[in-house]
Design a protein around this motif. Structure first.
Motif, mmCIF file in Angstrom:
data_model
loop_
_atom_site.group_PDB
_atom_site.id
_atom_site.type_symbol
_atom_site.label_atom_id
_atom_site.label_comp_id
_atom_site.label_asym_id
_atom_site.label_seq_id
_atom_site.Cartn_x
_atom_site.Cartn_y
_atom_site.Cartn_z
ATOM 1 N N LYS A 61 3.457 3.951 -8.187
ATOM 2 C CA LYS A 61 2.243 3.950 -7.358
ATOM 3 C C LYS A 61 2.115 2.667 -6.532
ATOM 4 C CE LYS A 61 -0.050 6.669 -10.893
ATOM 5 N NZ LYS A 61 -0.969 6.599 -12.012
ATOM 6 N N SER A 62 3.028 1.745 -6.731
ATOM 7 C CA SER A 62 2.947 0.454 -6.041
ATOM 8 C C SER A 62 3.518 0.554 -4.636
ATOM 9 C CB SER A 62 3.722 -0.617 -6.831
ATOM 10 O OG SER A 62 5.116 -0.458 -6.646
ATOM 11 N N LEU A 63 3.399 -0.522 -3.921
ATOM 12 C CA LEU A 63 3.959 -0.661 -2.584
ATOM 13 C C LEU A 63 5.458 -0.346 -2.554
ATOM 14 C CD1 LEU A 63 3.819 -1.897 0.358
ATOM 15 C CD2 LEU A 63 4.223 -4.106 -0.737
ATOM 16 N N PHE A 64 6.155 -0.626 -3.669
ATOM 17 C CA PHE A 64 7.611 -0.500 -3.711
ATOM 18 C C PHE A 64 8.089 0.860 -4.205
ATOM 19 C CE2 PHE A 64 6.421 -4.948 -4.419
ATOM 20 C CZ PHE A 64 6.856 -5.456 -3.206
ATOM 21 N N GLY A 65 7.218 1.621 -4.869
ATOM 22 C CA GLY A 65 7.558 2.960 -5.321
ATOM 23 C C GLY A 65 8.451 3.018 -6.547
ATOM 24 N N GLU A 66 8.802 1.876 -7.069
ATOM 25 C CA GLU A 66 9.634 1.806 -8.268
ATOM 26 C C GLU A 66 9.530 0.411 -8.868
ATOM 27 O OE1 GLU A 66 13.958 1.824 -7.533
ATOM 28 O OE2 GLU A 66 13.451 1.519 -5.430
ATOM 29 N N PRO A 78 2.817 -4.563 -14.694
ATOM 30 C CA PRO A 78 3.398 -3.216 -14.764
ATOM 31 C C PRO A 78 4.405 -2.905 -13.656
ATOM 32 C CG PRO A 78 1.037 -3.124 -15.134
ATOM 33 C CD PRO A 78 1.358 -4.540 -14.724
ATOM 34 N N VAL A 79 4.328 -3.561 -12.522
ATOM 35 C CA VAL A 79 5.297 -3.289 -11.452
ATOM 36 C C VAL A 79 6.722 -3.640 -11.895
ATOM 37 C CG1 VAL A 79 5.209 -5.483 -10.185
ATOM 38 C CG2 VAL A 79 5.579 -3.351 -8.940
ATOM 39 N N HIS A 80 6.836 -4.471 -12.930
ATOM 40 C CA HIS A 80 8.146 -4.848 -13.455
ATOM 41 C C HIS A 80 8.563 -3.980 -14.648
ATOM 42 C CE1 HIS A 80 7.673 -8.275 -10.904
ATOM 43 N NE2 HIS A 80 6.712 -8.792 -11.643
ATOM 44 N N LEU A 81 7.574 -3.490 -15.403
ATOM 45 C CA LEU A 81 7.888 -2.888 -16.699
ATOM 46 C C LEU A 81 7.534 -1.411 -16.850
ATOM 47 C CD1 LEU A 81 6.604 -5.843 -18.911
ATOM 48 C CD2 LEU A 81 8.935 -5.420 -18.098
ATOM 49 N N ASP A 82 6.626 -0.907 -16.064
ATOM 50 C CA ASP A 82 6.110 0.452 -16.247
ATOM 51 C C ASP A 82 6.479 1.317 -15.045
ATOM 52 O OD1 ASP A 82 4.470 2.760 -16.279
ATOM 53 O OD2 ASP A 82 2.828 1.694 -17.252
ATOM 54 N N ALA A 83 7.407 2.238 -15.245
ATOM 55 C CA ALA A 83 7.910 3.071 -14.142
ATOM 56 C C ALA A 83 6.802 3.897 -13.503
ATOM 57 C CB ALA A 83 9.034 3.970 -14.637
ATOM 58 N N VAL A 84 5.874 4.419 -14.314
ATOM 59 C CA VAL A 84 4.796 5.251 -13.775
ATOM 60 C C VAL A 84 3.864 4.409 -12.898
ATOM 61 C CG1 VAL A 84 2.804 6.685 -14.377
ATOM 62 C CG2 VAL A 84 4.943 6.908 -15.666
#
Length: 134
Positions: free
Chosen positions: A42-47, A32-38
């Motif tokens: 919430k990840s370390l990268f914020g996007e 999801p860090v690659h495909l899901d904006a929501v």
């Protein structure tokens, strides 16, 4: 063409949404860090960020099309990911010959940078160049 220590080549690409979607489809990496904006928010990268191996693929492109060039056989690669690649980032992959060894093997320092010059990936590749190139 003869390959010598110090030879360099580079290739650049702007990473697009389509690149990320196609890479996810081909690699089956649907993190999801690659495909899901929501979820990515919430990840370390914020996007959302690009797949690390998508970025690493630019090194392969440089090796296979620029230095040593068409016919190169990729034998090994080390990778260290040091910064995220975001949609819209233009990434430059650079390779530099650090050793021309026995049996025709060539060792190259590899690095990918963004437009601000920040290193996003670094490592080392070992290749067999096309016959007659060393």
């Amino acid at each position: 063409m003869s390959i010598s220590v110090g030879d360099t080549a580079r290739i650049s690409k702007t990473i697009t949404e389509a690149d990320i979607l196609m890479y996810a489809a081909v690699s089956l990496d649907t993190n999801p860090v690659h495909l899901d904006a929501v979820a990515a928010e919430k990840s370390l990268f914020g996007e959302r960020i690009a797949h690390g191996m998508l970025t690493a693929g630019l090194i392969s492109a440089c090796l296979g099309t620029r230095l040593p060039g068409p016919g190169t056989i990729y034998l090994g690669q080390t990778l260290e990911f040091s910064a995220p690649v975001r949609i819209g980032d233009t990434i430059t992959a650079q390779v530099e010959v650090v050793e021309v060894g026995e049996k025709g093997r060539v060792r190259l320092a590899t690095r990918c940078t963004n437009v601000t010059g920040e290193t996003v990936l670094s490592g080392e590749a070992t290749v067999l160049p096309p016959r007659g190139e060393t």
